[in-house]
Design an enzyme around this catalytic site. Structure first.
Site, PDB file in Angstrom:
ATOM      1  N   HIS A 142      -0.035 -12.749   1.002  1.00 34.60           N
ATOM      2  CA  HIS A 142       0.492 -11.392   0.839  1.00 34.60           C
ATOM      3  C   HIS A 142      -0.569 -10.321   1.117  1.00 34.60           C
ATOM      4  O   HIS A 142      -0.311  -9.347   1.833  1.00 34.60           O
ATOM      5  CB  HIS A 142       1.062 -11.216  -0.576  1.00 34.60           C
ATOM      6  N   PHE A 159      -0.100  -0.249   0.623  1.00 34.49           N
ATOM      7  CA  PHE A 159       0.995  -0.251   1.591  1.00 34.49           C
ATOM      8  C   PHE A 159       1.613   1.140   1.755  1.00 34.49           C
ATOM      9  O   PHE A 159       2.157   1.457   2.818  1.00 34.49           O
ATOM     10  CB  PHE A 159       2.061  -1.267   1.163  1.00 34.49           C
ATOM     11  N   GLU A 160       1.501   1.971   0.745  1.00 36.94           N
ATOM     12  CA  GLU A 160       2.090   3.312   0.778  1.00 36.94           C
ATOM     13  C   GLU A 160       1.192   4.341   1.456  1.00 36.94           C
ATOM     14  O   GLU A 160       1.618   5.470   1.711  1.00 36.94           O
ATOM     15  CB  GLU A 160       2.434   3.764  -0.643  1.00 36.94           C
ATOM     16  N   ARG A 173     -19.169  -3.024  -3.038  1.00 39.12           N
ATOM     17  CA  ARG A 173     -18.782  -2.030  -2.037  1.00 39.12           C
ATOM     18  C   ARG A 173     -18.255  -0.731  -2.616  1.00 39.12           C
ATOM     19  O   ARG A 173     -18.232   0.291  -1.929  1.00 39.12           O
ATOM     20  CB  ARG A 173     -17.719  -2.635  -1.110  1.00 39.12           C
TER      21      ARG A 173
END
Length: 158
Positions: free
Chosen positions: A89, A56-57, A128
């Site tokens: 979330h 998110f940052e 990945r």
């Protein structure tokens, strides 16, 4: 089905930034190392790495680097791993990051390579992020170099 990462023949030069989440560090660190290796091998002039707490940052740092970095960046690579849990979330975080990164690259006209992965489980992360054949960090570096070339070609038209 995962495809083998295609090796780029692009010689880069250029200035690159990599923003990497500290969260899920096992996977992100592997992507970070692969991206750095690919950029160095291609002859990047500079590679700045900024670590942030979580996915998110990443956008606020990407926006700041796009706006303020001297010399101007050829591309910004964003690396993170979000694993789905029992709630929504993870989906909300992934959507917010995706929308923000798209907006940053359009507003600042700096390629922003989005490898903030929303994954269902750790096995997908292993496939990945920890594999040399499918490492998304390496793939992000190749994409960054190609976009740097595309943008440089467009700027020569000015």
């Amino acid at each position: 089905m995962l495809q083998k990462t295609k090796r780029s023949k692009t010689r880069s030069g250029g200035h690159f930034a990599i923003i990497a989440s500290k969260y899920n560090s096992l996977y992100v660190n592997s992507m970070l190392q692969a991206a750095q290796r690919a950029l160095k091998k291609a002859g990047a002039e500079s590679i700045e790495v900024v670590r942030v707490p979580g996915a998110f940052e990443i956008p606020v740092v990407a926006a700041t680097l796009a706006r303020l970095h001297t010399p101007p960046l050829s591309a910004i690579i964003c690396l993170g791993v979000i694993l789905r849990g029992a709630t929504t979330h993870a989906q909300h975080i992934a959507e917010a990051v995706s929308q923000s990164l798209a907006s940053i690259q359009a507003n600042w006209q700096v390629p922003v390579i989005h490898e903030v992965l929303l994954l269902e489980n750790k096995q997908q992360a292993v496939e990945r992020c920890l594999s040399r054949e499918h490492n998304r960090g390496q793939e992000a570096a190749y994409t960054a170099m190609e976009m740097a070339r595309v943008m440089a070609d467009l700027h020569r038209r000015e």
